[in-house]
Structure formats: structure tokens, C-alpha cells
Design a protein around this motif. Sequence first.
Motif, short mmCIF file in Angstrom:
data_model
loop_
_atom_site.label_atom_id
_atom_site.label_comp_id
_atom_site.label_asym_id
_atom_site.label_seq_id
_atom_site.Cartn_x
_atom_site.Cartn_y
_atom_site.Cartn_z
N PHE A 51 25.19 32.84 34.13
CA PHE A 51 26.54 32.73 34.69
C PHE A 51 27.58 32.51 33.60
CE2 PHE A 51 23.61 31.42 37.98
CZ PHE A 51 24.05 32.14 39.07
N LEU B 8 24.54 22.76 28.19
CA LEU B 8 23.81 22.63 29.46
C LEU B 8 22.51 23.43 29.40
CD1 LEU B 8 26.73 22.94 32.02
CD2 LEU B 8 25.43 20.89 31.48
N LYS C 69 28.79 25.19 28.45
CA LYS C 69 27.66 25.94 29.01
C LYS C 69 26.46 25.98 28.08
CE LYS C 69 26.55 30.62 29.78
NZ LYS C 69 26.92 31.99 29.98
N LYS D 90 28.25 19.12 34.69
CA LYS D 90 28.62 20.54 34.54
C LYS D 90 30.06 20.70 34.11
CE LYS D 90 25.27 22.24 37.88
NZ LYS D 90 24.80 21.02 38.55
N MET E 15 19.16 23.12 31.72
CA MET E 15 19.76 23.94 32.78
C MET E 15 19.82 25.39 32.30
SD MET E 15 22.83 21.69 34.35
CE MET E 15 22.64 19.97 34.72
N VAL F 9 30.04 28.22 36.08
CA VAL F 9 29.33 26.95 35.94
C VAL F 9 30.29 25.79 36.22
CG1 VAL F 9 28.09 25.44 34.33
CG2 VAL F 9 27.64 27.89 34.33
N LYS F 10 31.51 25.86 35.69
CA LYS F 10 32.51 24.82 35.95
C LYS F 10 32.88 24.80 37.43
CE LYS F 10 32.98 23.60 31.63
NZ LYS F 10 32.17 22.51 31.16
N ILE G 253 30.94 25.64 39.96
CA ILE G 253 29.84 25.00 40.69
C ILE G 253 29.94 23.48 40.53
CG2 ILE G 253 27.32 24.68 40.73
CD1 ILE G 253 27.14 27.69 39.91
N GLY G 254 30.23 23.04 39.32
CA GLY G 254 30.40 21.60 39.09
C GLY G 254 31.53 21.02 39.92
N TRP H 45 19.36 28.05 33.77
CA TRP H 45 20.00 28.97 34.71
C TRP H 45 21.44 29.27 34.33
CZ3 TRP H 45 24.36 27.30 37.12
CH2 TRP H 45 24.58 25.92 37.16
N THR H 46 22.07 28.38 33.57
CA THR H 46 23.47 28.61 33.20
C THR H 46 23.64 29.85 32.33
OG1 THR H 46 23.28 27.10 31.29
CG2 THR H 46 24.08 26.16 33.37
N PRO I 264 30.94 30.73 31.88
CA PRO I 264 31.34 29.31 31.84
C PRO I 264 32.21 28.91 33.03
CG PRO I 264 31.59 30.31 29.68
CD PRO I 264 31.25 31.42 30.63
#
Length: 124
Positions: A42, A31, A28, A23, A36, A47-48, A50-51, A38-39, A44
Motif C-alpha cells: 500500500f 512499519l 511506512k 500507523k 507489518m 497506511v495513514k 487506515i491508521g 503488508w504495508t 503511505p
Amino acid sequence: MNIVLWVIAGLLTLAFLVAGVVKLAQPKDRLAVSGMAWTEDFSPGVVKGIGALEVLAAFGLVLPAVTKIAPVLTPLAALGIALIMAGAVVVHARRAESPVIAVNLVLLALAAVVAWGRFGPYAF
């Protein structure tokens, strides 16, 4: 049981380290194309974020216990992973992505076992 908890923590560490680095390293849109989807829901930055949380949680599962520096962080990291997975279940349920929900629930259960064991009878 201590060995079982170490094995589970090691597997969770590997899974969340890989997932978090992916991630963080990929944009994004890439991904989303790679599975993925689901990204798309959300930004970017989220997403970062969460990673980054996944990578930190992965390190938190093993480093405090191995180094004996603040070992209470290990069950807290497991609890954090369980919370991340609870959020993932909600997101995937909203998107009707049932197969992914099962994976999230398994990871949530494994993290909960580590948190229970390390907070409770098998604490460091």
C-alpha cells in the motif's frame, strides 16, 4: 451482558487506538521492518488512512456511549472495525500470513459482538 459489551469495547478501543497511532506516527518503511510487512502493498497515504480510521473507530466505540451524544455511533464504529478486519483478512490471506489472519478474525468477531449487542438487545 452490558458489562461484557463494555469490556469488549474497551479492549477493542485500546487495541485500535494503539494500532492506529502507530500507523500514523511511523513511516511506512519502518512499519514494514517492524513486522507489518503488508504495508509494502500500500501507499503511505493508504497506511495513514487506515491508521486514522482505526483511531476514529476506537474513539467511536466509547465516546458516544459515555457522553450520551449520538450513541448510535457506537455500534456503527464496531461495524466499521469489523469491516476493517474483514479487509485485513483478505490482505493477509493474499499474502499467506496465516497467524495474522487468526488475530484479525478474533478482532472481527469481537467487533461483531459489540455491533450486534449495541444495535440489538443491549442498545443504549
